[in-house]
Design an enzyme around this catalytic site. Structure first.
Site, PDB file in Angstrom:
ATOM      1  N   TYR A  95     113.428  57.099  83.194  1.00  0.00           N
ATOM      2  CA  TYR A  95     114.327  58.219  82.923  1.00  0.00           C
ATOM      3  C   TYR A  95     114.884  58.846  84.203  1.00  0.00           C
ATOM      4  O   TYR A  95     115.943  59.455  84.177  1.00  0.00           O
ATOM      5  CB  TYR A  95     113.619  59.270  82.067  1.00  0.00           C
ATOM      6  CG  TYR A  95     113.257  58.737  80.704  1.00  0.00           C
ATOM      7  CD1 TYR A  95     114.241  58.497  79.747  1.00  0.00           C
ATOM      8  CD2 TYR A  95     111.945  58.415  80.392  1.00  0.00           C
ATOM      9  CE1 TYR A  95     113.916  57.972  78.510  1.00  0.00           C
ATOM     10  CE2 TYR A  95     111.613  57.888  79.159  1.00  0.00           C
ATOM     11  CZ  TYR A  95     112.603  57.671  78.222  1.00  0.00           C
ATOM     12  OH  TYR A  95     112.290  57.135  77.003  1.00  0.00           O
ATOM     13  N   ARG A 124     114.579  60.162  71.256  1.00  0.00           N
ATOM     14  CA  ARG A 124     113.396  60.231  72.133  1.00  0.00           C
ATOM     15  C   ARG A 124     113.828  60.124  73.590  1.00  0.00           C
ATOM     16  O   ARG A 124     113.335  60.879  74.448  1.00  0.00           O
ATOM     17  CB  ARG A 124     112.443  59.087  71.769  1.00  0.00           C
ATOM     18  CG  ARG A 124     111.193  58.955  72.631  1.00  0.00           C
ATOM     19  CD  ARG A 124     110.266  57.931  71.986  1.00  0.00           C
ATOM     20  NE  ARG A 124     109.277  57.361  72.894  1.00  0.00           N
ATOM     21  CZ  ARG A 124     108.083  57.889  73.146  1.00  0.00           C
ATOM     22  NH1 ARG A 124     107.740  59.037  72.603  1.00  0.00           N
ATOM     23  NH2 ARG A 124     107.232  57.274  73.959  1.00  0.00           N
ATOM     24  N   HIS A 175     115.052  56.378  68.332  1.00  0.00           N
ATOM     25  CA  HIS A 175     114.579  56.107  69.695  1.00  0.00           C
ATOM     26  C   HIS A 175     115.531  56.686  70.733  1.00  0.00           C
ATOM     27  O   HIS A 175     115.098  57.111  71.810  1.00  0.00           O
ATOM     28  CB  HIS A 175     114.430  54.602  69.906  1.00  0.00           C
ATOM     29  CG  HIS A 175     113.418  54.252  70.955  1.00  0.00           C
ATOM     30  ND1 HIS A 175     112.087  54.618  70.871  1.00  0.00           N
ATOM     31  CD2 HIS A 175     113.536  53.585  72.131  1.00  0.00           C
ATOM     32  CE1 HIS A 175     111.442  54.186  71.933  1.00  0.00           C
ATOM     33  NE2 HIS A 175     112.283  53.564  72.720  1.00  0.00           N
ATOM     34  N   LYS A 183      99.992  55.359  70.192  1.00  0.00           N
ATOM     35  CA  LYS A 183      99.586  53.971  70.377  1.00  0.00           C
ATOM     36  C   LYS A 183      98.133  53.887  70.830  1.00  0.00           C
ATOM     37  O   LYS A 183      97.681  54.690  71.638  1.00  0.00           O
ATOM     38  CB  LYS A 183     100.483  53.293  71.415  1.00  0.00           C
ATOM     39  CG  LYS A 183     101.894  52.985  70.911  1.00  0.00           C
ATOM     40  CD  LYS A 183     102.660  52.176  71.926  1.00  0.00           C
ATOM     41  CE  LYS A 183     104.025  51.761  71.394  1.00  0.00           C
ATOM     42  NZ  LYS A 183     104.777  50.934  72.381  1.00  0.00           N
ATOM     43  N   HIS A 193     103.082  58.070  77.078  1.00  0.00           N
ATOM     44  CA  HIS A 193     103.089  56.838  77.858  1.00  0.00           C
ATOM     45  C   HIS A 193     101.740  56.673  78.557  1.00  0.00           C
ATOM     46  O   HIS A 193     101.253  57.594  79.215  1.00  0.00           O
ATOM     47  CB  HIS A 193     104.185  56.870  78.923  1.00  0.00           C
ATOM     48  CG  HIS A 193     105.561  56.687  78.359  1.00  0.00           C
ATOM     49  ND1 HIS A 193     106.705  57.061  79.022  1.00  0.00           N
ATOM     50  CD2 HIS A 193     105.979  56.149  77.176  1.00  0.00           C
ATOM     51  CE1 HIS A 193     107.759  56.771  78.282  1.00  0.00           C
ATOM     52  NE2 HIS A 193     107.347  56.229  77.160  1.00  0.00           N
ATOM     53  N   ARG A 203     107.659  59.170  68.869  1.00  0.00           N
ATOM     54  CA  ARG A 203     108.115  57.876  68.389  1.00  0.00           C
ATOM     55  C   ARG A 203     108.422  58.015  66.900  1.00  0.00           C
ATOM     56  O   ARG A 203     107.735  58.751  66.192  1.00  0.00           O
ATOM     57  CB  ARG A 203     107.045  56.801  68.596  1.00  0.00           C
ATOM     58  CG  ARG A 203     106.660  56.568  70.054  1.00  0.00           C
ATOM     59  CD  ARG A 203     105.549  55.529  70.157  1.00  0.00           C
ATOM     60  NE  ARG A 203     105.182  55.284  71.554  1.00  0.00           N
ATOM     61  CZ  ARG A 203     104.234  55.924  72.205  1.00  0.00           C
ATOM     62  NH1 ARG A 203     103.543  56.864  71.584  1.00  0.00           N
ATOM     63  NH2 ARG A 203     103.971  55.637  73.467  1.00  0.00           N
TER      64      ARG A 203
END
Length: 315
Positions: free
Chosen positions: A291, A259, A256, A180, A282, A156
């Site tokens: 994806y 990414r 992004h 995150k 994730h 990210r």
């Protein structure tokens, strides 16, 4: 204060402690649940006494107020998790959200770039290094390093620009990233990314721009910003300038998007979904599955554009 507030508090505490949810995420859950409680109160109903018809009425009310389908789906997702928590903790016996259908939405696929387009960006970044000197050359070397690292790791943008210099300690082939919710993961650096990083670090030791000697800073990519490191906005701007130099529509290029390119190109070459999920950081594999739809759409377009029977008229 509502009698149901302690249940919301307990749920939020669980999200923070067990799932490591970020502060912004926790606040969003709280707002959604409090809005739901306020709706139930209009019909003298509480969280623990709500039925499926109450949940359905809430979703209809949101739709009538013009709330977007994506936002309604997020509210429903919050309710699903909340009620599962209440059942698991023994606060209620029956989950009123079971069987509730979410709003229908057209799937928005993430924007990405082809391998050729990424190669053009990289070549443009190299060319900028060769055509600049002094402070501009330092910025060009830094941008090339950032570009190679983005595409090599799928980080990210916030993770990349805020990397501490201490991340370089240990095995030079991998980086330990804090993502995150404070979750850590390992991401590998390919040979091109390692070489670009070495070039950047070597230049930083001798540069005279007043900010670049990274050896004396906490951050790997320092700047004079309030944060002390390169901002995500500045990196985005530099990538758009690079896209113009590479002959690519700058509206299609962002950190992004790179990414997305990292993930879709890996899957296109046979990487398994679980590995890509871990590399991207994730928490849920369903997030990574988008994806696979990118690849399906690419194959569909390939057939439509090139198969001799794709445009044949019927009858």
């Amino acid at each position: 204060m509502s009698a149901t507030d302690p249940l919301i508090d307990a749920f939020i505490e669980m999200l923070a402690a067990e799932r490591g949810a970020a502060a912004n995420t926790l606040e969003a859950y709280r707002r959604d649940l409090e809005d739901y409680v306020a709706f139930l109160a209009t019909s003298d109903t509480t969280i623990v006494h709500a039925r499926a018809s109450d949940v359905a009425s809430y979703l209809r009310d949101l739709a009538e107020k013009g709330l977007a389908a994506t936002s309604r789906a997020r509210r429903l997702s919050a309710l699903r998790q909340f009620y599962k928590f209440l059942v698991a903790e023994g606060h209620i016996e029956d989950d009123p959200v079971v069987g509730i259908q979410g709003p229908k939405m057209g799937q928005t696929l993430p924007k990405t770039l082809s391998v050729t387009e990424v190669d053009r960006l990289i070549e443009a970044a190299k060319a900028r290094i060769e055509s600049t000197t002094g402070r501009e050359r330092y910025a060009a070397v830094r941008l090339y390093c950032l570009l190679e690292m983005l595409y090599a790791t799928g980080m990210r943008v916030s993770e990349l620009v805020s990397l501490p210099r201490s991340v370089l300690q240990g095995d030079s082939r991998v980086l330990t990233i804090k993502g995150k919710g404070g979750r850590e993961r390992l991401v590998p650096l390919n040979a091109a990314a390692r070489a670009a990083l070495d070039q950047y670090l070597a230049l930083g030791e001798d540069a005279d721009d007043g900010l670049s000697p990274t050896v004396r800073t906490k951050w790997l990519f320092p700047s004079k910003s309030a944060e002390g490191h390169l901002t995500r906005q500045r990196l985005g701007q530099e990538l758009k300038e690079l896209a113009i130099a590479a002959g690519i529509d700058p509206r299609r290029v962002s950190p992004h998007v790179l990414r997305h390119a990292f993930a879709s190109h890996l899957l296109d070459r046979g990487a398994d979904l679980r590995s890509v999920q871990q590399l991207l950081g994730h928490a849920d594999i369903s997030t990574t599955q988008i994806y696979t739809h990118v690849l399906e759409e690419r194959l569909r377009r390939l057939v439509l554009d090139h198969h001799p029977l794709a445009k044949a008229k019927l009858g």
